[in-house]
Motif scaffolding. Structure first.
Motif, PDB file in Angstrom:
ATOM      1  N   ILE A 111       0.814  -1.194  -0.079  1.00 27.78           N
ATOM      2  CA  ILE A 111      -0.014  -0.015   0.047  1.00 27.78           C
ATOM      3  C   ILE A 111       0.867   1.145  -0.058  1.00 27.78           C
ATOM      4  O   ILE A 111       1.688   1.608   1.030  1.00 27.78           O
ATOM      5  CB  ILE A 111      -0.903   0.034   1.224  1.00 27.78           C
ATOM      6  CG1 ILE A 111      -1.516  -1.152   1.351  1.00 27.78           C
ATOM      7  CG2 ILE A 111      -1.883   1.322   1.246  1.00 27.78           C
ATOM      8  CD1 ILE A 111      -2.378  -1.476   2.632  1.00 27.78           C
ATOM      9  N   ASP A 112       0.929   2.011  -1.047  1.00 22.48           N
ATOM     10  CA  ASP A 112       1.691   3.145  -1.245  1.00 22.48           C
ATOM     11  C   ASP A 112       0.518   4.422  -1.238  1.00 22.48           C
ATOM     12  O   ASP A 112       0.384   4.778  -2.264  1.00 22.48           O
ATOM     13  CB  ASP A 112       2.595   3.074  -2.425  1.00 22.48           C
ATOM     14  CG  ASP A 112       3.515   4.254  -2.693  1.00 22.48           C
ATOM     15  OD1 ASP A 112       3.314   5.291  -1.724  1.00 22.48           O
ATOM     16  OD2 ASP A 112       4.487   4.185  -3.482  1.00 22.48           O
ATOM     17  N   TYR A 113       0.324   4.925  -0.356  1.00 21.04           N
ATOM     18  CA  TYR A 113      -0.823   6.140  -0.292  1.00 21.04           C
ATOM     19  C   TYR A 113      -0.247   6.959   0.692  1.00 21.04           C
ATOM     20  O   TYR A 113      -0.386   6.757   2.147  1.00 21.04           O
ATOM     21  CB  TYR A 113      -2.186   5.318   0.152  1.00 21.04           C
ATOM     22  CG  TYR A 113      -3.313   6.252   0.329  1.00 21.04           C
ATOM     23  CD1 TYR A 113      -3.766   6.825  -0.983  1.00 21.04           C
ATOM     24  CD2 TYR A 113      -3.810   6.529   1.438  1.00 21.04           C
ATOM     25  CE1 TYR A 113      -4.811   7.668  -0.709  1.00 21.04           C
ATOM     26  CE2 TYR A 113      -4.953   7.191   1.634  1.00 21.04           C
ATOM     27  CZ  TYR A 113      -5.293   7.914   0.400  1.00 21.04           C
ATOM     28  OH  TYR A 113      -6.587   8.868   0.757  1.00 21.04           O
ATOM     29  N   PRO A 114      -0.154   8.193   0.283  1.00 22.56           N
ATOM     30  CA  PRO A 114       0.148   9.311   1.295  1.00 22.56           C
ATOM     31  C   PRO A 114      -0.897   9.547   2.209  1.00 22.56           C
ATOM     32  O   PRO A 114      -1.830   9.526   1.702  1.00 22.56           O
ATOM     33  CB  PRO A 114       0.470  10.355   0.178  1.00 22.56           C
ATOM     34  CG  PRO A 114       0.974   9.726  -1.317  1.00 22.56           C
ATOM     35  CD  PRO A 114       0.055   8.510  -1.123  1.00 22.56           C
ATOM     36  N   LEU A 115      -0.474   9.860   3.390  1.00 13.21           N
ATOM     37  CA  LEU A 115      -1.348  10.270   4.373  1.00 13.21           C
ATOM     38  C   LEU A 115      -0.985  11.749   4.982  1.00 13.21           C
ATOM     39  O   LEU A 115      -0.004  12.296   5.271  1.00 13.21           O
ATOM     40  CB  LEU A 115      -1.390   9.446   5.638  1.00 13.21           C
ATOM     41  CG  LEU A 115      -1.339   7.720   5.285  1.00 13.21           C
ATOM     42  CD1 LEU A 115      -1.202   6.891   6.414  1.00 13.21           C
ATOM     43  CD2 LEU A 115      -2.963   7.793   5.052  1.00 13.21           C
ATOM     44  N   PRO A 168       5.203  -1.965   8.123  1.00 18.63           N
ATOM     45  CA  PRO A 168       5.472  -0.509   7.741  1.00 18.63           C
ATOM     46  C   PRO A 168       6.731  -0.103   7.312  1.00 18.63           C
ATOM     47  O   PRO A 168       7.653  -0.343   8.109  1.00 18.63           O
ATOM     48  CB  PRO A 168       4.799   0.183   8.913  1.00 18.63           C
ATOM     49  CG  PRO A 168       4.998  -0.697   9.856  1.00 18.63           C
ATOM     50  CD  PRO A 168       4.977  -2.050   9.564  1.00 18.63           C
ATOM     51  N   LYS A 169       6.704   0.722   6.347  1.00 18.39           N
ATOM     52  CA  LYS A 169       8.091   1.177   5.755  1.00 18.39           C
ATOM     53  C   LYS A 169       8.332   2.385   6.104  1.00 18.39           C
ATOM     54  O   LYS A 169       9.554   3.104   6.277  1.00 18.39           O
ATOM     55  CB  LYS A 169       8.264   1.094   4.412  1.00 18.39           C
ATOM     56  CG  LYS A 169       8.181  -0.308   3.769  1.00 18.39           C
ATOM     57  CD  LYS A 169       9.049  -1.300   4.459  1.00 18.39           C
ATOM     58  CE  LYS A 169       8.859  -2.789   4.091  1.00 18.39           C
ATOM     59  NZ  LYS A 169       9.512  -3.823   4.671  1.00 18.39           N
ATOM     60  N   HIS A 174      -0.990   6.483  12.936  1.00 24.99           N
ATOM     61  CA  HIS A 174      -2.228   5.620  12.607  1.00 24.99           C
ATOM     62  C   HIS A 174      -1.930   4.900  11.228  1.00 24.99           C
ATOM     63  O   HIS A 174      -3.154   4.717  10.515  1.00 24.99           O
ATOM     64  CB  HIS A 174      -3.522   6.282  12.685  1.00 24.99           C
ATOM     65  CG  HIS A 174      -3.985   6.826  14.022  1.00 24.99           C
ATOM     66  ND1 HIS A 174      -4.943   7.732  14.383  1.00 24.99           N
ATOM     67  CD2 HIS A 174      -3.271   6.590  15.328  1.00 24.99           C
ATOM     68  CE1 HIS A 174      -4.754   7.940  15.851  1.00 24.99           C
ATOM     69  NE2 HIS A 174      -4.043   7.048  16.319  1.00 24.99           N
ATOM     70  N   GLN A 175      -0.757   4.960  10.657  1.00 23.42           N
ATOM     71  CA  GLN A 175      -0.451   4.489   9.271  1.00 23.42           C
ATOM     72  C   GLN A 175      -1.228   3.106   9.013  1.00 23.42           C
ATOM     73  O   GLN A 175      -1.995   3.083   7.837  1.00 23.42           O
ATOM     74  CB  GLN A 175       0.907   4.495   8.894  1.00 23.42           C
ATOM     75  CG  GLN A 175       1.196   3.819   7.764  1.00 23.42           C
ATOM     76  CD  GLN A 175       2.519   4.059   7.367  1.00 23.42           C
ATOM     77  OE1 GLN A 175       3.387   4.807   7.790  1.00 23.42           O
ATOM     78  NE2 GLN A 175       3.200   2.757   6.528  1.00 23.42           N
TER      79      GLN A 175
END
Length: 244
Positions: A111-115, A168-169, A174-175
């Motif tokens: 999952i590569d999704y900016p937060l 998580p990378k 709350h990623q």
């Protein structure tokens, strides 16, 4: 009858690793890492409990959300704390989690999704509110799947769940909870980003009254000795009930 994880009883913490520089515990769900005026009702904190238990000051080097259980690492002196915190900040620490989520997750992926930063209305009142979203990346692997003969949502006659391993990378707030919700597989027990119907189902059928997210692995090179440290916890039994 169940025990509310927010009402953690006064007992000894489970120490899973200790040397003269570092100590790691298995933090129970519902226990805060340290005092916070945002949770003024809390009376027990991992940092103070561990200090009293081992009889010396401890220094937090990372954090776990209150509802998340699992490996929590502390340093035993300021220099080690500084060095270990730098390792976390520079992403030299490899982290692993396990979670139970809604639906059938694909075998593996990323999952590569900016937060965008989640801000508290009171604590972050002065913070900049229009900051751009930050890079956030999570690898995942599906370990087990189950289809249960219960209709939880109006759309399906049965309910499906997956046990997933998460790596998580990056370390955004709350990623993992937000990333799993983004791909429409929210973590069971997540009251902020999850599905209330499935949370209620797990409470009534599996006596599960917590977020089903646990920090189960931590790997890093020791900041003093240089040796590789590999900490592991088993997946909590509660996480496996639906799959049995």
């Amino acid at each position: 009858m169940h025990t509310d994880p927010a009402a953690v009883t006064k007992k000894q913490l489970d120490i899973i690793y200790q040397d003269e520089y570092l100590v790691a515990i298995d933090k129970p769900a519902g226990l805060l890492v340290h005092r916070s005026w945002l949770a003024a009702e809390a009376r027990e904190f991992a940092m103070q409990m561990l200090r009293d238990q081992i009889g010396q000051h401890v220094y937090p080097v990372h954090r776990l959300d209150r509802p998340t259980s699992g490996i929590l690492l502390f340093a035993l002196d300021p220099d080690t704390a500084r060095a270990m915190s730098e390792r976390f900040a520079s992403r030299e620490v490899r982290k692993m989690y396990h979670a139970v989520v809604r639906g059938y997750v694909t075998e593996h992926g990323q999952i590569d999704y900016p937060l965008k930063e989640e801000l508290d209305k009171v604590a972050d009142k002065q913070a900049q509110r229009d900051k751009p979203a930050q890079s956030a990346v999570t690898d995942f692997m599906c370990l087990r799947q189950v289809e249960l003969p219960y209709q939880v949502s109006t759309r399906h006659a049965t309910s499906r769940y997956s046990l997933v391993q998460l790596s998580p990378k990056t370390g955004r707030k709350h990623q993992l909870r937000r990333h799993l919700a983004h791909i429409r597989h929210p973590i069971i027990g997540d009251t902020s980003h999850g599905d209330g119907r499935h949370n209620a189902f797990f409470r009534s059928h599996f006596d599960s009254h917590r977020l089903l997210l646990c920090a189960t692995g931590l790997e890093f090179n020791h900041p003093v000795t240089g040796k590789e440290v590999n900490l592991r916890l088993p997946v909590p039994e509660l996480f496996l009930r639906a799959f049995k």
